[in-house]
Design a protein around this motif. Structure first.
Motif, PDB file in Angstrom:
ATOM      1  N   LEU A 128      37.036  10.680 -55.994  1.00 44.96           N
ATOM      2  CA  LEU A 128      37.422   9.421 -56.607  1.00 44.96           C
ATOM      3  C   LEU A 128      38.580   8.822 -55.815  1.00 44.96           C
ATOM      4  N   LEU A 129      38.347   7.655 -55.260  1.00 45.28           N
ATOM      5  CA  LEU A 129      39.386   6.911 -54.554  1.00 45.28           C
ATOM      6  C   LEU A 129      40.041   5.972 -55.563  1.00 45.28           C
ATOM      7  N   ILE A 130      41.318   6.215 -55.857  1.00 48.37           N
ATOM      8  CA  ILE A 130      42.053   5.370 -56.804  1.00 48.37           C
ATOM      9  C   ILE A 130      42.443   4.060 -56.121  1.00 48.37           C
ATOM     10  N   GLU A 131      42.993   4.188 -54.941  1.00 49.01           N
ATOM     11  CA  GLU A 131      43.323   3.071 -54.056  1.00 49.01           C
ATOM     12  C   GLU A 131      43.432   3.669 -52.658  1.00 49.01           C
ATOM     13  N   PRO A 132      43.427   2.852 -51.614  1.00 47.05           N
ATOM     14  CA  PRO A 132      43.526   3.427 -50.265  1.00 47.05           C
ATOM     15  C   PRO A 132      44.718   4.383 -50.150  1.00 47.05           C
ATOM     16  N   GLY A 133      44.405   5.613 -49.733  1.00 49.98           N
ATOM     17  CA  GLY A 133      45.442   6.620 -49.560  1.00 49.98           C
ATOM     18  C   GLY A 133      45.775   7.422 -50.810  1.00 49.98           C
ATOM     19  N   LEU A 134      45.075   7.203 -51.918  1.00 48.70           N
ATOM     20  CA  LEU A 134      45.330   7.918 -53.168  1.00 48.70           C
ATOM     21  C   LEU A 134      43.989   8.340 -53.768  1.00 48.70           C
ATOM     22  N   TYR A 135      43.737   9.642 -53.789  1.00 47.59           N
ATOM     23  CA  TYR A 135      42.435  10.088 -54.255  1.00 47.59           C
ATOM     24  C   TYR A 135      42.483  11.452 -54.926  1.00 47.59           C
ATOM     25  N   LEU A 136      41.420  11.692 -55.689  1.00 43.76           N
ATOM     26  CA  LEU A 136      41.203  12.966 -56.375  1.00 43.76           C
ATOM     27  C   LEU A 136      39.902  13.569 -55.864  1.00 43.76           C
ATOM     28  N   CYS A 137      39.887  14.885 -55.755  1.00 43.67           N
ATOM     29  CA  CYS A 137      38.688  15.589 -55.314  1.00 43.67           C
ATOM     30  C   CYS A 137      38.511  16.824 -56.192  1.00 43.67           C
ATOM     31  N   LEU A 138      37.298  17.023 -56.675  1.00 44.50           N
ATOM     32  CA  LEU A 138      36.949  18.189 -57.468  1.00 44.50           C
ATOM     33  C   LEU A 138      35.834  18.939 -56.748  1.00 44.50           C
ATOM     34  N   ASP A 139      36.058  20.211 -56.454  1.00 43.71           N
ATOM     35  CA  ASP A 139      35.044  21.063 -55.839  1.00 43.71           C
ATOM     36  C   ASP A 139      34.616  22.116 -56.848  1.00 43.71           C
ATOM     37  N   TYR A 140      33.294  22.296 -56.953  1.00 44.73           N
ATOM     38  CA  TYR A 140      32.722  23.326 -57.820  1.00 44.73           C
ATOM     39  C   TYR A 140      31.757  24.157 -56.981  1.00 44.73           C
ATOM     40  N   ARG A 141      31.900  25.486 -57.064  1.00 39.16           N
ATOM     41  CA  ARG A 141      30.979  26.388 -56.378  1.00 39.16           C
ATOM     42  C   ARG A 141      30.535  27.479 -57.331  1.00 39.16           C
ATOM     43  N   SER A 142      29.268  27.848 -57.221  1.00 41.92           N
ATOM     44  CA  SER A 142      28.708  28.942 -57.988  1.00 41.92           C
ATOM     45  C   SER A 142      27.947  29.822 -57.017  1.00 41.92           C
ATOM     46  N   PHE A 143      28.281  31.125 -57.008  1.00 42.76           N
ATOM     47  CA  PHE A 143      27.629  32.012 -56.051  1.00 42.76           C
ATOM     48  C   PHE A 143      27.532  33.428 -56.617  1.00 42.76           C
ATOM     49  N   ASP A 144      26.587  34.173 -56.089  1.00 45.04           N
ATOM     50  CA  ASP A 144      26.358  35.552 -56.485  1.00 45.04           C
ATOM     51  C   ASP A 144      26.924  36.459 -55.403  1.00 45.04           C
ATOM     52  N   PRO A 145      28.016  37.165 -55.690  1.00 43.59           N
ATOM     53  CA  PRO A 145      28.629  38.019 -54.676  1.00 43.59           C
ATOM     54  C   PRO A 145      27.952  39.379 -54.521  1.00 43.59           C
ATOM     55  N   SER A 146      26.854  39.605 -55.248  1.00 41.21           N
ATOM     56  CA  SER A 146      26.172  40.896 -55.190  1.00 41.21           C
ATOM     57  C   SER A 146      25.623  41.177 -53.801  1.00 41.21           C
ATOM     58  N   GLY A 147      25.562  42.421 -53.498  1.00 35.52           N
ATOM     59  CA  GLY A 147      24.958  42.877 -52.257  1.00 35.52           C
ATOM     60  C   GLY A 147      23.873  43.878 -52.591  1.00 35.52           C
ATOM     61  N   PRO A 148      23.365  44.563 -51.577  1.00 33.77           N
ATOM     62  CA  PRO A 148      22.336  45.560 -51.831  1.00 33.77           C
ATOM     63  C   PRO A 148      22.829  46.640 -52.809  1.00 33.77           C
ATOM     64  N   PHE A 149      21.989  46.978 -53.749  1.00 35.83           N
ATOM     65  CA  PHE A 149      22.226  48.055 -54.715  1.00 35.83           C
ATOM     66  C   PHE A 149      23.425  47.800 -55.636  1.00 35.83           C
ATOM     67  N   GLN A 150      23.766  46.556 -55.842  1.00 36.60           N
ATOM     68  CA  GLN A 150      24.830  46.230 -56.785  1.00 36.60           C
ATOM     69  C   GLN A 150      24.469  44.955 -57.525  1.00 36.60           C
ATOM     70  N   SER A 151      24.928  44.895 -58.750  1.00 31.57           N
ATOM     71  CA  SER A 151      24.668  43.722 -59.576  1.00 31.57           C
ATOM     72  C   SER A 151      26.008  43.225 -60.114  1.00 31.57           C
ATOM     73  N   LEU A 152      26.526  42.196 -59.468  1.00 28.86           N
ATOM     74  CA  LEU A 152      27.807  41.617 -59.862  1.00 28.86           C
ATOM     75  C   LEU A 152      27.566  40.291 -60.573  1.00 28.86           C
ATOM     76  N   PRO A 153      28.504  39.866 -61.410  1.00 25.99           N
ATOM     77  CA  PRO A 153      28.318  38.583 -62.102  1.00 25.99           C
ATOM     78  C   PRO A 153      28.402  37.406 -61.138  1.00 25.99           C
ATOM     79  N   VAL A 154      27.690  36.350 -61.494  1.00 25.81           N
ATOM     80  CA  VAL A 154      27.766  35.104 -60.732  1.00 25.81           C
ATOM     81  C   VAL A 154      29.167  34.517 -60.938  1.00 25.81           C
TER      82      VAL A 154
END
Length: 123
Positions: free
Chosen positions: A57-83
């Protein structure tokens, strides 16, 4: 009347609260809804290993907000970890970041219990 910086700070506080609520409720859609209601532009930034959304969101030139969202599964072989679900909200000017808010939550593992106790039958 609010200045652009005061308006940006208000949005930052509302979205920070929304992020915390989403983490408590383990549901990121509240944050998405709130960001879109304020007019943020949503961009899919998913990769082969993570689902990602970016909201700007650009409020005005030079003033902005940014929201980042990531969802990932850190599990590897033979393990079941939460997302893992991570949020980062930043409030920036052309001179750099003024402040940021981060929070995350892990989704419960849906266990497929194959322990020996389920294989035994007691007759």
């Amino acid at each position: 009347m609010r200045t652009p910086i005061e308006f940006a700070e208000q949005i930052f506080e509302v979205l920070s609260f929304s992020i915390n609520q989403a983490c408590n409720e383990q549901d990121w859609f509240h944050v998405r809804r709130d960001a879109l209601a304020y007019g943020f532009k949503q961009t899919d930034v998913s990769t082969h290993s993570a689902y990602g959304q970016r909201f700007d969101l650009l409020i005005e030139p030079g003033l902005y907000l940014c929201l980042d969202y990531r969802s990932f599964d850190p599990s590897g072989p033979f393990q079941s970890l939460p997302v893992t679900n991570k949020f980062e909200l930043t409030f920036s000017t052309e001179n750099g970041k003024l402040k940021s808010h981060q929070n995350s939550f892990d989704e419960p593992v849906a266990a497929n219990d194959k322990s020996i106790w389920h294989e035994l039958s007691f007759a």
